[in-house]
Motif scaffolding. Sequence first.
Motif, PDB file in Angstrom:
ATOM      1  N   ASP A   1       0.847  -1.188   0.000  1.00 44.19           N
ATOM      2  CA  ASP A   1       0.000   0.000   0.000  1.00 44.19           C
ATOM      3  C   ASP A   1       0.883   1.240   0.000  1.00 44.19           C
ATOM      4  O   ASP A   1       2.124   1.139  -0.005  1.00 44.19           O
ATOM      5  N   ASP A   2       0.272   2.426   0.015  1.00 47.77           N
ATOM      6  CA  ASP A   2       1.029   3.672  -0.036  1.00 47.77           C
ATOM      7  C   ASP A   2       1.904   3.889   1.195  1.00 47.77           C
ATOM      8  O   ASP A   2       2.857   4.662   1.147  1.00 47.77           O
ATOM      9  N   ALA A   3       1.594   3.207   2.296  1.00 49.63           N
ATOM     10  CA  ALA A   3       2.395   3.322   3.515  1.00 49.63           C
ATOM     11  C   ALA A   3       3.551   2.317   3.543  1.00 49.63           C
ATOM     12  O   ALA A   3       4.294   2.264   4.511  1.00 49.63           O
ATOM     13  N   GLY A   4       3.676   1.502   2.473  1.00 50.00           N
ATOM     14  CA  GLY A   4       4.758   0.522   2.410  1.00 50.00           C
ATOM     15  C   GLY A   4       4.464  -0.769   3.140  1.00 50.00           C
ATOM     16  O   GLY A   4       5.343  -1.614   3.306  1.00 50.00           O
ATOM     17  N   ARG A   5       3.217  -0.968   3.561  1.00 47.15           N
ATOM     18  CA  ARG A   5       2.839  -2.214   4.221  1.00 47.15           C
ATOM     19  C   ARG A   5       2.546  -3.287   3.178  1.00 47.15           C
ATOM     20  O   ARG A   5       2.224  -2.983   2.033  1.00 47.15           O
ATOM     21  N   VAL A   6       2.641  -4.539   3.602  1.00 47.90           N
ATOM     22  CA  VAL A   6       2.389  -5.669   2.706  1.00 47.90           C
ATOM     23  C   VAL A   6       1.103  -6.370   3.138  1.00 47.90           C
ATOM     24  O   VAL A   6       0.802  -6.478   4.327  1.00 47.90           O
ATOM     25  N   LEU A   7       0.332  -6.826   2.147  1.00 48.90           N
ATOM     26  CA  LEU A   7      -0.941  -7.498   2.372  1.00 48.90           C
ATOM     27  C   LEU A   7      -0.711  -9.000   2.526  1.00 48.90           C
ATOM     28  O   LEU A   7      -0.077  -9.627   1.671  1.00 48.90           O
ATOM     29  N   LEU A   8      -1.232  -9.559   3.610  1.00 51.38           N
ATOM     30  CA  LEU A   8      -1.099 -10.994   3.868  1.00 51.38           C
ATOM     31  C   LEU A   8      -2.451 -11.587   4.238  1.00 51.38           C
ATOM     32  O   LEU A   8      -3.350 -10.884   4.697  1.00 51.38           O
ATOM     33  N   GLY A   9      -2.565 -12.888   4.053  1.00 52.25           N
ATOM     34  CA  GLY A   9      -3.768 -13.612   4.452  1.00 52.25           C
ATOM     35  C   GLY A   9      -3.412 -14.778   5.347  1.00 52.25           C
ATOM     36  O   GLY A   9      -2.367 -15.411   5.160  1.00 52.25           O
ATOM     37  N   ARG A  10      -4.257 -15.049   6.327  1.00 51.94           N
ATOM     38  CA  ARG A  10      -4.073 -16.245   7.164  1.00 51.94           C
ATOM     39  C   ARG A  10      -4.957 -17.326   6.572  1.00 51.94           C
ATOM     40  O   ARG A  10      -6.176 -17.212   6.517  1.00 51.94           O
ATOM     41  N   ARG A  11      -4.298 -18.384   6.091  1.00 51.71           N
ATOM     42  CA  ARG A  11      -4.948 -19.429   5.305  1.00 51.71           C
ATOM     43  C   ARG A  11      -5.913 -20.278   6.136  1.00 51.71           C
ATOM     44  O   ARG A  11      -5.611 -20.644   7.262  1.00 51.71           O
ATOM     45  N   ALA A  12      -7.050 -20.618   5.523  1.00 50.26           N
ATOM     46  CA  ALA A  12      -8.032 -21.464   6.187  1.00 50.26           C
ATOM     47  C   ALA A  12      -7.569 -22.913   6.277  1.00 50.26           C
ATOM     48  O   ALA A  12      -7.937 -23.624   7.210  1.00 50.26           O
ATOM     49  N   ASP A  13      -6.722 -23.357   5.331  1.00 51.31           N
ATOM     50  CA  ASP A  13      -6.333 -24.771   5.317  1.00 51.31           C
ATOM     51  C   ASP A  13      -5.294 -25.131   6.375  1.00 51.31           C
ATOM     52  O   ASP A  13      -5.247 -26.265   6.840  1.00 51.31           O
ATOM     53  N   ASN A  14      -4.440 -24.164   6.769  1.00 53.85           N
ATOM     54  CA  ASN A  14      -3.416 -24.501   7.760  1.00 53.85           C
ATOM     55  C   ASN A  14      -3.284 -23.468   8.884  1.00 53.85           C
ATOM     56  O   ASN A  14      -2.470 -23.633   9.779  1.00 53.85           O
ATOM     57  N   GLY A  15      -4.060 -22.393   8.821  1.00 55.82           N
ATOM     58  CA  GLY A  15      -4.042 -21.379   9.872  1.00 55.82           C
ATOM     59  C   GLY A  15      -2.827 -20.478   9.885  1.00 55.82           C
ATOM     60  O   GLY A  15      -2.668 -19.663  10.791  1.00 55.82           O
ATOM     61  N   LYS A  16      -1.970 -20.575   8.867  1.00 53.52           N
ATOM     62  CA  LYS A  16      -0.730 -19.791   8.841  1.00 53.52           C
ATOM     63  C   LYS A  16      -0.870 -18.569   7.945  1.00 53.52           C
ATOM     64  O   LYS A  16      -1.589 -18.596   6.944  1.00 53.52           O
ATOM     65  N   TRP A  17      -0.137 -17.501   8.309  1.00 58.81           N
ATOM     66  CA  TRP A  17      -0.082 -16.304   7.480  1.00 58.81           C
ATOM     67  C   TRP A  17       0.730 -16.585   6.230  1.00 58.81           C
ATOM     68  O   TRP A  17       1.720 -17.327   6.284  1.00 58.81           O
ATOM     69  N   SER A  18       0.322 -15.988   5.119  1.00 63.54           N
ATOM     70  CA  SER A  18       0.955 -16.261   3.835  1.00 63.54           C
ATOM     71  C   SER A  18       0.778 -15.066   2.901  1.00 63.54           C
ATOM     72  O   SER A  18      -0.114 -14.244   3.080  1.00 63.54           O
ATOM     73  N   VAL A  19       1.647 -15.028   1.889  1.00 68.59           N
ATOM     74  CA  VAL A  19       1.446 -14.087   0.791  1.00 68.59           C
ATOM     75  C   VAL A  19       0.266 -14.590  -0.038  1.00 68.59           C
ATOM     76  O   VAL A  19      -0.153 -15.739   0.093  1.00 68.59           O
ATOM     77  N   ILE A  20      -0.258 -13.740  -0.893  1.00 67.16           N
ATOM     78  CA  ILE A  20      -1.454 -14.076  -1.676  1.00 67.16           C
ATOM     79  C   ILE A  20      -1.026 -14.744  -2.984  1.00 67.16           C
ATOM     80  O   ILE A  20      -0.088 -14.306  -3.646  1.00 67.16           O
ATOM     81  N   GLY A  21      -1.730 -15.797  -3.365  1.00 69.39           N
ATOM     82  CA  GLY A  21      -1.385 -16.473  -4.607  1.00 69.39           C
ATOM     83  C   GLY A  21      -2.499 -17.363  -5.101  1.00 69.39           C
ATOM     84  O   GLY A  21      -3.532 -17.527  -4.447  1.00 69.39           O
TER      85      GLY A  21
ATOM     86  N   LEU B   1       6.562  -3.774   7.316  1.00 67.78           N
ATOM     87  CA  LEU B   1       7.629  -4.737   7.022  1.00 67.78           C
ATOM     88  C   LEU B   1       8.447  -5.109   8.251  1.00 67.78           C
ATOM     89  O   LEU B   1       9.024  -6.198   8.299  1.00 67.78           O
ATOM     90  N   ASP B   2       8.475  -4.232   9.258  1.00 73.07           N
ATOM     91  CA  ASP B   2       9.238  -4.550  10.470  1.00 73.07           C
ATOM     92  C   ASP B   2       8.394  -5.267  11.533  1.00 73.07           C
ATOM     93  O   ASP B   2       8.859  -5.527  12.632  1.00 73.07           O
ATOM     94  N   ARG B   3       7.138  -5.619  11.175  1.00 79.92           N
ATOM     95  CA  ARG B   3       6.270  -6.326  12.116  1.00 79.92           C
ATOM     96  C   ARG B   3       5.474  -7.426  11.406  1.00 79.92           C
ATOM     97  O   ARG B   3       4.271  -7.583  11.622  1.00 79.92           O
ATOM     98  N   LEU B   4       6.153  -8.193  10.587  1.00 85.64           N
ATOM     99  CA  LEU B   4       5.495  -9.284   9.873  1.00 85.64           C
ATOM    100  C   LEU B   4       5.186 -10.427  10.830  1.00 85.64           C
ATOM    101  O   LEU B   4       5.960 -10.703  11.752  1.00 85.64           O
ATOM    102  N   PRO B   5       4.077 -11.129  10.614  1.00 81.32           N
ATOM    103  CA  PRO B   5       3.808 -12.333  11.404  1.00 81.32           C
ATOM    104  C   PRO B   5       4.768 -13.442  10.974  1.00 81.32           C
ATOM    105  O   PRO B   5       5.521 -13.284  10.005  1.00 81.32           O
TER     106      PRO B   5
END
Length: 156
Positions: A30-50, A128-132
């Motif tokens: 986003d414009d603030a330099g943050r990254v978008l992540l999703g916590r997956r339903a299949d394994n409960g882990k945070w991940s990049v989008i794909g 970016l300095d507080r990624l899960p």
Amino acid sequence: MATPDFIRTVRADAGHQLLWLPGVTAIVFDDAGRVLLGRRADNGKWSVIGGIPEPGEQPAACAVREVFEETAVRCVAERVVLVEALEPVTYPNDDVCQFMDITFRCRAVGGEPRVNDDESLEVAWFPLDRLPDLHETGLFRIKQAMAEGPTWFDRG
């Protein structure tokens, strides 16, 4: 990642054997330099989008579509940052797939992040300095998307 209908059709004949498939990853900032992540339903882990392109779908269009389908965020693909053959993965149903991943750096242009399908439990922007806790492949893709260098590929 939900299994697309065209892969189910192939699986009906191929069984569980290895399928070589295209895949895309979208690293969305986003414009603030943050990254978008999703916590997956299949394994409960945070991940990049794909996701997996539909037959005939261009990879960049797939990245944009997957981001919207999973997070309700609208984005534009800016550039390819990585191309990599991933290791084969065996799913709980014994299906085996190997993906050729194309990772895009994307820029958010609208929408508020929310769970927009059944593939995610949560979606959120992260500084970016507080990624899960993320798998190393996700971290590497974020690092490559932040860099201004050429597209990364294994020179193997």
